[in-house]
Structure formats: structure tokens, C-alpha cells
Write a protein that holds these residues in place. Structure first.
Motif, mmCIF file in Angstrom:
data_model
loop_
_atom_site.group_PDB
_atom_site.id
_atom_site.type_symbol
_atom_site.label_atom_id
_atom_site.label_comp_id
_atom_site.label_asym_id
_atom_site.label_seq_id
_atom_site.Cartn_x
_atom_site.Cartn_y
_atom_site.Cartn_z
ATOM 1 N N LYS A 187 7.074 -17.242 18.183
ATOM 2 C CA LYS A 187 7.523 -16.982 17.347
ATOM 3 C C LYS A 187 6.748 -16.349 16.267
ATOM 4 O O LYS A 187 5.965 -17.085 16.055
ATOM 5 C CB LYS A 187 8.514 -17.931 16.258
ATOM 6 C CG LYS A 187 9.917 -17.233 15.837
ATOM 7 C CD LYS A 187 10.285 -18.197 15.028
ATOM 8 C CE LYS A 187 11.456 -18.618 16.191
ATOM 9 N NZ LYS A 187 12.532 -19.603 15.856
ATOM 10 N N GLY A 188 6.868 -14.935 15.406
ATOM 11 C CA GLY A 188 5.563 -14.804 14.446
ATOM 12 C C GLY A 188 4.179 -14.419 15.520
ATOM 13 O O GLY A 188 3.637 -13.794 14.484
ATOM 14 N N PHE A 194 -1.908 -6.247 28.398
ATOM 15 C CA PHE A 194 -3.374 -7.064 28.693
ATOM 16 C C PHE A 194 -4.282 -6.192 28.452
ATOM 17 O O PHE A 194 -4.200 -4.599 28.441
ATOM 18 C CB PHE A 194 -2.747 -8.095 30.315
ATOM 19 C CG PHE A 194 -3.894 -9.238 30.449
ATOM 20 C CD1 PHE A 194 -2.978 -10.207 30.636
ATOM 21 C CD2 PHE A 194 -4.666 -8.992 30.078
ATOM 22 C CE1 PHE A 194 -3.934 -11.636 30.249
ATOM 23 C CE2 PHE A 194 -6.137 -9.949 30.465
ATOM 24 C CZ PHE A 194 -4.830 -11.457 30.454
ATOM 25 N N PRO A 195 -5.799 -6.511 27.913
ATOM 26 C CA PRO A 195 -6.986 -5.622 27.579
ATOM 27 C C PRO A 195 -6.573 -5.209 29.462
ATOM 28 O O PRO A 195 -7.477 -7.005 30.466
ATOM 29 C CB PRO A 195 -7.796 -6.689 27.209
ATOM 30 C CG PRO A 195 -6.917 -7.596 26.382
ATOM 31 C CD PRO A 195 -5.845 -8.267 27.043
ATOM 32 N N HIS A 196 -7.021 -4.121 29.244
ATOM 33 C CA HIS A 196 -7.798 -3.702 30.930
ATOM 34 C C HIS A 196 -8.490 -2.396 31.075
ATOM 35 O O HIS A 196 -8.339 -2.037 29.596
ATOM 36 C CB HIS A 196 -6.114 -2.919 31.505
ATOM 37 C CG HIS A 196 -5.239 -2.270 31.073
ATOM 38 N ND1 HIS A 196 -4.764 -2.705 29.816
ATOM 39 C CD2 HIS A 196 -5.187 -0.652 31.388
ATOM 40 C CE1 HIS A 196 -4.009 -1.690 29.664
ATOM 41 N NE2 HIS A 196 -4.622 -0.918 30.144
ATOM 42 N N LYS A 197 -9.057 -2.413 32.359
ATOM 43 C CA LYS A 197 -9.382 -0.461 32.245
ATOM 44 C C LYS A 197 -8.681 -0.157 33.489
ATOM 45 O O LYS A 197 -8.523 -0.964 34.197
ATOM 46 C CB LYS A 197 -10.660 -0.877 32.292
ATOM 47 C CG LYS A 197 -11.277 -1.022 31.701
ATOM 48 C CD LYS A 197 -12.907 -1.185 31.719
ATOM 49 C CE LYS A 197 -13.517 -1.879 30.037
ATOM 50 N NZ LYS A 197 -15.349 -1.691 30.921
ATOM 51 N N GLY A 213 -4.756 -16.071 19.535
ATOM 52 C CA GLY A 213 -3.007 -15.625 18.297
ATOM 53 C C GLY A 213 -2.311 -14.946 18.710
ATOM 54 O O GLY A 213 -0.717 -14.695 18.418
ATOM 55 N N THR A 214 -2.600 -13.979 19.719
ATOM 56 C CA THR A 214 -1.665 -13.130 20.187
ATOM 57 C C THR A 214 -0.875 -13.199 21.932
ATOM 58 O O THR A 214 -1.734 -13.905 22.689
ATOM 59 C CB THR A 214 -2.543 -11.548 20.632
ATOM 60 O OG1 THR A 214 -3.665 -11.074 19.177
ATOM 61 C CG2 THR A 214 -2.268 -10.701 20.823
ATOM 62 N N ILE A 215 -0.004 -12.639 21.557
ATOM 63 C CA ILE A 215 0.802 -13.138 23.566
ATOM 64 C C ILE A 215 0.774 -11.021 24.055
ATOM 65 O O ILE A 215 0.455 -10.734 23.557
ATOM 66 C CB ILE A 215 1.802 -12.808 23.190
ATOM 67 C CG1 ILE A 215 2.338 -14.499 22.048
ATOM 68 C CG2 ILE A 215 3.138 -13.217 24.606
ATOM 69 C CD1 ILE A 215 2.125 -15.638 22.903
ATOM 70 N N TYR A 216 0.341 -11.569 25.292
ATOM 71 C CA TYR A 216 -0.611 -10.218 25.905
ATOM 72 C C TYR A 216 0.644 -11.010 27.611
ATOM 73 O O TYR A 216 0.770 -11.746 28.308
ATOM 74 C CB TYR A 216 -1.979 -10.512 26.597
ATOM 75 C CG TYR A 216 -2.824 -10.760 25.817
ATOM 76 C CD1 TYR A 216 -3.701 -9.519 25.348
ATOM 77 C CD2 TYR A 216 -3.599 -11.154 24.825
ATOM 78 C CE1 TYR A 216 -3.939 -8.862 24.475
ATOM 79 C CE2 TYR A 216 -4.097 -11.152 23.846
ATOM 80 C CZ TYR A 216 -4.804 -9.630 23.385
ATOM 81 O OH TYR A 216 -5.142 -9.974 22.216
ATOM 82 N N GLU A 227 -1.308 -16.819 26.186
ATOM 83 C CA GLU A 227 -2.475 -16.346 25.630
ATOM 84 C C GLU A 227 -3.400 -17.215 24.963
ATOM 85 O O GLU A 227 -4.112 -18.082 26.356
ATOM 86 C CB GLU A 227 -1.906 -17.401 24.585
ATOM 87 C CG GLU A 227 -2.450 -17.617 23.326
ATOM 88 C CD GLU A 227 -0.672 -18.611 22.183
ATOM 89 O OE1 GLU A 227 -2.153 -19.128 20.642
ATOM 90 O OE2 GLU A 227 -0.438 -19.291 22.966
ATOM 91 N N ARG A 228 -4.479 -16.842 24.312
ATOM 92 C CA ARG A 228 -6.128 -17.689 24.615
ATOM 93 C C ARG A 228 -5.984 -18.660 23.981
ATOM 94 O O ARG A 228 -5.859 -18.145 22.274
ATOM 95 C CB ARG A 228 -6.978 -16.636 24.121
ATOM 96 C CG ARG A 228 -8.780 -17.177 24.649
ATOM 97 C CD ARG A 228 -9.839 -16.056 25.099
ATOM 98 N NE ARG A 228 -11.316 -16.377 24.378
ATOM 99 C CZ ARG A 228 -11.832 -15.629 25.070
ATOM 100 N NH1 ARG A 228 -11.878 -14.270 25.214
ATOM 101 N NH2 ARG A 228 -13.403 -16.596 25.129
#
Length: 253
Positions: A187-188, A194-197, A213-216, A227-228
Motif C-alpha cells: 500500500k502506497g 524490474f530494472p533490466h537490459k 521503497g519501490t515494488i518491482y 523490494e530492496r
């Protein structure tokens, strides 16, 4: 004070369009009003048809002239003779006017009823179209349209995650992502791919570029989000549907 309260704006009954309201007209429902006028014209045509006789005023003048020539009410003064000659035509004239007014009132009432029914039919049709529109653009329909878009021929263009994983990405965008904010663990929080190449037809996912704080979302693991956690130096893997923690992956491990 008594004079002020007698002003038109304080009088009861109907619209007050005097004083500061001079020139201001009551609000009208123009759509319904125009429909009623159209119905009035149709009803007039249907009830009156093509006129084959004189109108009320013409008939009054003809009857009066005929009575004068025939000597109707003769024997009195000229004024009495004229008035006497117009007595019966005048009665017929007012009777014709009353009949016409009654007919107009009837037409107005019928047109009003037809107008209201017509508006109700339009409202019902709009509601049905709205329901149809909502159904056509449901989550499942959006998912279907996204899959079509992501699977288009893309020769000459570098592939994206959408093109590499069309079903997974379409489902996530159209359905799964919309429910994430209802889950306490997510929530929020911001939601990203997801970061990728991309190399050839494969995607390489990079944990180092994840922002706390970001969901991937990773389409190759469509039932999970990540999440990291920089404090504990781990990547947390969650169940995408429940928010339950699946496992912790050590950063750099």
C-alpha cells in the motif's frame, strides 16, 4: 420595510423576472423542450390536416357581412344594427377560439408526455450503452487488447519486456497491478518494472538498480514482486496476490 417586502422579488407564485431579475429567463431543459416542440408540430399536422374551410376570423367577417346585407337586427339605430348583426358571428368566433385553444392544450399535453417518454427512452439507452461500454473495457478486455498490441510484428525494433513476455505483462497491467494498493505490504508504494537490459531475445534483470521503497515486477516470475531492503542488505520476494514474504535474497549473493 413594508414597501421592500412588497417588491416583486418577494412575491410568491411562479417565476419572478422583475427588478434585479429583469431580462433573466428561467432555466430550460432545451433538449426536452425541442423534442416537445417537434412532437407538437407532428400532432398538429396529424389532427388538423389540410384546411378546406375559412379560419375563425374569416368566418366571423363573412357571417357579419351576410347579416348586415340581409338586414339582421334592422329597425334600430345603425350602431344597434351593426352590433346585432355581429352577435351570433361573435359567439361562433369565440367558440372557434375556445375549440382551437382546447386543441392546442391537448396537443401540448400529448407532446409533453411523448417528450418525457422519449427522454426516458434516451436515458435507458444511455444506461445500456454505458453498461455495454464498461463490459467491453473490462479488465479481461483490456488484457486481451494488450496481448494483441504486444504481439504485433516488431521487425526492425528493439524488443521490450512487453514483447518478450506479452501474456505476463498484459495480465499484470490490466489486472494484477490494480489490486496491489489493496494489499497492506504494498500500500502506497511505487510500482515499476524490474530494472533490466535486453540482449537479443533475453532480458537481464539488475538488482543493483532497485530503489528502496519501490515494488518491482518481473514477468519471468509473474506470481512475485520484489523490494530492496538496504538496511538488511536483502531483496525481499513477496507473493503478488497476498503480500506474504516468500524469501529474502542477500544482495550480492
Amino acid at each position: 420595510m413594508s414597501r421592500i417586502l412588497k417588491r416583486p422579488m418577494f412575491r410568491k407564485g411562479g417565476e419572478v423576472m422583475e427588478g434585479i431579475m429583469t431580462g433573466i429567463k428561467p432555466r430550460q431543459n432545451y433538449s426536452l423542450g425541442q423534442r416537445v416542440e417537434d412532437y407538437k408540430n407532428v400532432l398538429r399536422s396529424a389532427t388538423q390536416g389540410v384546411s378546406t374551410g375559412p379560419d375563425a376570423l374569416t368566418r366571423f367577417l363573412l357571417e357579419t357581412g351576410q347579416n348586415l346585407v340581409a338586414g339582421e337586427s334592422a329597425g334600430g339605430s345603425k350602431l344597434q344594427e351593426i352590433l346585432g348583426s355581429t352577435n351570433k358571428p361573435m359567439q361562433n368566433y369565440f367558440a372557434a377560439l375556445d375549440k382551437k385553444a382546447a386543441q392546442e392544450k391537448s396537443i401540448g399535453l400529448q407532446a409533453g408526455m411523448l417528450g418525457i417518454k422519449g427522454q426516458q427512452a434516451i436515458d435507458i439507452a444511455k444506461a445500456k450503452n454505458k453498461d455495454k461500454f464498461q463490459k467491453e473495457f473490462s479488465d479481461s478486455r483490456q488484457e486481451f487488447e494488450l496481448i494483441k498490441e504486444f504481439t504485433k510484428d516488431s521487425k526492425g525494433f528493439k524488443k521490450s519486456l512487453n514483447q518478450l513476455y506479452p501474456q505476463q505483462m498484459a495480465k499484470f497491467i490490466a489486472k494484477t497491478s490494480k489490486n496491489l494498493d489493496n494489499i497492506d505490504a504494498f500500500k502506497g508504494k511505487n510500482v515499476q518494472k524490474f530494472p533490466h537490459k535486453i540482449s537479443g531475445t533475453k532480458a537481464q534483470f539488475n538488482f543493483d538498480e532497485m530503489i528502496p521503497g519501490t515494488i518491482y515486477f518481473r514477468p519471468d516470475q509473474a506470481n512475485s514482486v520484489f523490494e530492496r531492503d538496504p538496511e538488511n542488505q536483502v531483496i525481499i520476494q513477496y507473493n503478488i496476490f497476498t503480500g506474504a514474504k516468500v524469501k529474502e535474497i542477500p544482495i550480492g549473493g
